[in-house]
Design an enzyme around this catalytic site. Structure first.
Site, mmCIF file in Angstrom:
data_model
loop_
_atom_site.group_PDB
_atom_site.id
_atom_site.type_symbol
_atom_site.label_atom_id
_atom_site.label_comp_id
_atom_site.label_asym_id
_atom_site.label_seq_id
_atom_site.Cartn_x
_atom_site.Cartn_y
_atom_site.Cartn_z
ATOM 1 N N ASP A 74 -13.048 -116.222 -2.824
ATOM 2 C CA ASP A 74 -11.686 -116.356 -2.656
ATOM 3 C C ASP A 74 -10.957 -115.034 -2.614
ATOM 4 O O ASP A 74 -11.530 -113.868 -2.756
ATOM 5 C CB ASP A 74 -11.033 -117.162 -3.947
ATOM 6 C CG ASP A 74 -11.643 -116.645 -5.215
ATOM 7 O OD1 ASP A 74 -12.069 -115.513 -5.198
ATOM 8 O OD2 ASP A 74 -12.036 -117.560 -6.105
ATOM 9 N N ASP A 76 -8.011 -112.326 -4.031
ATOM 10 C CA ASP A 76 -6.883 -112.157 -5.322
ATOM 11 C C ASP A 76 -5.948 -110.756 -4.761
ATOM 12 O O ASP A 76 -6.665 -110.008 -4.124
ATOM 13 C CB ASP A 76 -7.676 -111.890 -6.403
ATOM 14 C CG ASP A 76 -8.469 -112.906 -7.009
ATOM 15 O OD1 ASP A 76 -8.044 -114.220 -6.753
ATOM 16 O OD2 ASP A 76 -9.569 -112.775 -7.414
ATOM 17 N N ASP A 157 -12.811 -105.349 -15.484
ATOM 18 C CA ASP A 157 -14.200 -105.302 -16.160
ATOM 19 C C ASP A 157 -14.877 -104.126 -15.567
ATOM 20 O O ASP A 157 -15.272 -103.124 -16.318
ATOM 21 C CB ASP A 157 -14.854 -106.551 -16.324
ATOM 22 C CG ASP A 157 -14.795 -107.373 -15.275
ATOM 23 O OD1 ASP A 157 -14.316 -106.908 -13.974
ATOM 24 O OD2 ASP A 157 -15.341 -108.639 -15.164
HETATM 25 P P1 ATP Z 1 -16.136 -113.952 -8.168
HETATM 26 O O1 ATP Z 1 -14.805 -114.699 -7.769
HETATM 27 O O2 ATP Z 1 -16.804 -113.724 -6.814
HETATM 28 O O3 ATP Z 1 -17.121 -114.812 -8.970
HETATM 29 P P2 ATP Z 1 -14.416 -111.897 -9.013
HETATM 30 O O4 ATP Z 1 -14.783 -110.494 -9.187
HETATM 31 O O5 ATP Z 1 -13.243 -112.136 -7.968
HETATM 32 O O6 ATP Z 1 -15.669 -112.571 -8.569
HETATM 33 P P3 ATP Z 1 -12.729 -113.426 -10.837
HETATM 34 O O7 ATP Z 1 -13.489 -114.048 -12.061
HETATM 35 O O8 ATP Z 1 -12.116 -114.396 -9.769
HETATM 36 O O9 ATP Z 1 -14.291 -112.416 -10.344
HETATM 37 O O10 ATP Z 1 -11.849 -112.398 -11.408
HETATM 38 C C1 ATP Z 1 -11.292 -111.670 -10.409
HETATM 39 C C2 ATP Z 1 -11.027 -110.092 -11.026
HETATM 40 O O11 ATP Z 1 -10.079 -109.903 -12.195
HETATM 41 C C3 ATP Z 1 -12.511 -109.469 -11.137
HETATM 42 O O12 ATP Z 1 -12.741 -108.856 -10.015
HETATM 43 C C4 ATP Z 1 -11.915 -108.641 -12.201
HETATM 44 O O13 ATP Z 1 -11.187 -107.145 -11.668
HETATM 45 C C5 ATP Z 1 -10.947 -109.214 -13.050
HETATM 46 N N1 ATP Z 1 -11.499 -109.850 -14.289
HETATM 47 C C6 ATP Z 1 -11.830 -111.274 -14.338
HETATM 48 N N2 ATP Z 1 -12.461 -111.304 -15.587
HETATM 49 C C7 ATP Z 1 -12.092 -110.340 -16.380
HETATM 50 C C8 ATP Z 1 -12.437 -109.960 -17.664
HETATM 51 N N3 ATP Z 1 -13.045 -111.060 -18.532
HETATM 52 N N4 ATP Z 1 -12.259 -108.936 -17.999
HETATM 53 C C9 ATP Z 1 -11.650 -107.802 -17.422
HETATM 54 N N5 ATP Z 1 -11.239 -107.941 -15.894
HETATM 55 C C10 ATP Z 1 -11.487 -109.175 -15.533
HETATM 56 MG MG MG Z 2 -12.516 -114.237 -7.562
#
Ligand code: ATP
Ligand code: MG
Length: 466
Positions: A74, A76, A157
């Site tokens: 997705d 963001d 993170d």
């Molecule tokens: P994917 O969606 O492919 O699993 P993602 O990196 O997009 O990976 P998401 O869970 O969608 O992960 O979160 C989006 C963004 O928000 C992350 O890339 C990170 O920057 C931030 N994020 C998410 N969860 C946390 C957390 N627990 N602590 C700090 N930052 C976070």
């Molecule tokens: Mg994501």
């Protein structure tokens, strides 16, 4: 697996530890990203917000994944506009608030998540803010403090998740040396790892998830505190953990994820009973869970449906026998003991991970089916074949057999029975004689044990950790 464990403890590639207050800027010639690789809806949102005078970027997983040639799940967007200001710009926008307020902008089935820049909140500032709060172990309980772009980068993170792409200028802003870590295949927390895990212990699970999915190593300083802090996962709300566990095991990399979780002692706080089985019956438990996860990964990669019920049924099954035996030793007959053990185990597990009823019921049905599959005489076999849960039950039986459980050829029998015509089937039932009547032990039976009594993950970990 060895490669992965080795990577987990790889000495970090030389890199300055500090966080930048000004980002490293990579112009379009210095990176491989191109605007057209991103969702046009997400790019449209960024352009619109920028035209309205706000800062806006594509951020997180989509930037990271595209840099690695992976199709993002997705897209963001991060912006200086507040949720209300974002909503005012888009008719198709909805403000949603779970842990923090976000805006979802809908384009048919595609949803773009737009988040306002947020600040991290150092613990010592806690009392100055009424919008953030954390408990005594440093865990963030509420998290709705808006911040600058730089602060937004620092509260993320991992360095690889803190890259901001501006599709208008086609530049990447990098505050945390994320580009370096993407290129060196490293998962590295931003800031002090212990503090960041204490703020949100789920980050330990995320580290493992990204390491498995991207085939990255966890940088040494980010890996080292995990074993000690893993018990903090017990404090996480069980509903959030259910979501996280699905992300861990349904993303196509469950088998590697499981190995790393065991190795880093993250499995125990989530699945205490299964972890105990892993200690007591390491070979069988490890094989059964691994086989289930390898199979799940294959199905995910083939685009086939996977059910959380089957997954949890497998993850928990090895914990059943000890419970059944305990109840039997108190005089309970085998079948009620099995029923009661299953009931207790699920209740116990739900104290860690809130498995919704719509999954606990089929978990029980898959397990019940294991008691019924041996009983085939008369019309029973045909009735079982018509049972909507037959397929899952039969697959589960094969799984048990592949883990070395001795079922007296039951899987083979059922495979043949499904392929047989009516008269062959009648013959198969006749041939059983009275043989199957008593064959309903319920609990997993005596199994082969190999000499390798030690857990694979634990062995490798102690070697690789030197
Ligand atoms: P994917 O969606 O492919 O699993 P993602 O990196 O997009 O990976 P998401 O869970 O969608 O992960 O979160 C989006 C963004 O928000 C992350 O890339 C990170 O920057 C931030 N994020 C998410 N969860 C946390 C957390 N627990 N602590 C700090 N930052 C976070
Ligand atoms: Mg994501």
């Amino acid at each position: 697996m060895l490669k992965k464990l080795f990577q987990s403890f790889r000495t970090p590639v030389r890199r300055p530890q500090h966080l930048r207050t000004t980002p490293e800027v990579l112009n379009s010639g210095q990176h491989s990203l191109q605007r057209h690789q991103f969702s046009r809806h997400a790019v449209g949102i960024v352009e619109r917000l920028q035209n309205a005078g706000y800062q806006a970027y594509l951020v997180g997983g989509c930037v990271r994944d595209l840099m690695l040639g992976i199709t993002p799940k997705d897209f963001d967007v991060a912006t200086s506009a507040t949720p209300e200001q974002v909503k005012a710009e888009f008719r198709n926008a909805r403000v949603i608030g779970r842990r923090f307020k976000l805006v979802h902008v809908h384009f048919g089935r595609e949803i773009i998540e737009v988040a306002t820049f947020r600040a991290n909140h150092p613990l010592d500032e806690e009392e100055h803010s009424n919008q953030s709060s954390s408990n005594e172990s440093g865990r963030i309980l509420r998290d709705n403090v808006y911040g600058t772009l730089e602060e937004d980068a620092q509260r993320r993170d991992f360095t690889i998740n803190a890259l901001y792409y501006d599709p208008v200028t086609e530049r990447i802003l990098d505050y945390a040396n994320g580009v370096h870590d993407v290129r060196n295949h490293l998962i590295r927390l931003i800031g002090d790892p212990v503090k960041r895990y204490q703020e949100d212990p789920v980050r330990m699970l995320r580290a493992v998830r990204f390491a498995a999915k991207l085939d990255f190593g966890i940088e040494r300083h980010s890996a080292t505190p995990i074993r000690e802090l893993a018990p903090m996962l017990r404090e996480i709300p069980t509903a959030r953990l259910f979501e996280e566990v699905l992300k861990l095991f349904l993303n196509g990399y469950a088998s590697d994820t499981f190995e790393m979780m065991v190795d880093l002692e993250l499995f125990e706080p989530l699945f205490p009973a299964s972890s105990e089985a892993l200690e007591d019956e390491p070979t069988y438990t490890h094989t059964l869970i691994s086989e289930a996860l390898i199979n799940t990964d294959l199905r995910v990669k083939q685009g086939k449906p996977v059910t959380p019920a089957f997954l949890f049924a497998a993850l928990l099954w090895p914990a059943l026998p000890a419970r059944v035996l305990r109840l039997q030793s108190r005089g309970m007959p085998p079948i009620p003991a099995m029923q009661e053990a299953a009931h207790e185990l699920i209740i116990e597990q739900c104290q860690r991970i809130a498995i919704p009823k719509r999954f606990t019921i089929p978990i029980r049905e898959i397990w019940d089916m294991q008691e019924r599959l041996p009983r085939r005489s008369g019309k029973r076999a045909d009735l079982l074949l018509d049972n909507p849960r037959f397929r899952a039950g039969y697959d589960f039986l094969l799984l048990r057999e592949s883990a070395g459980e001795d079922t007296d050829g039951l899987g083979e029998w059922w495979t043949a029975y499904q392929d047989a015509n009516d008269s062959e089937r009648r013959g198969m039932i006749r041939d059983l004689g009275g043989k199957d009547e008593g064959a309903a032990p319920g609990a997993p039976r005596k199994r082969r044990r190999s000499g390798a009594a030690k857990r694979k993950g634990a062995d490798a970990a102690s070697g690789a950790g030197e």
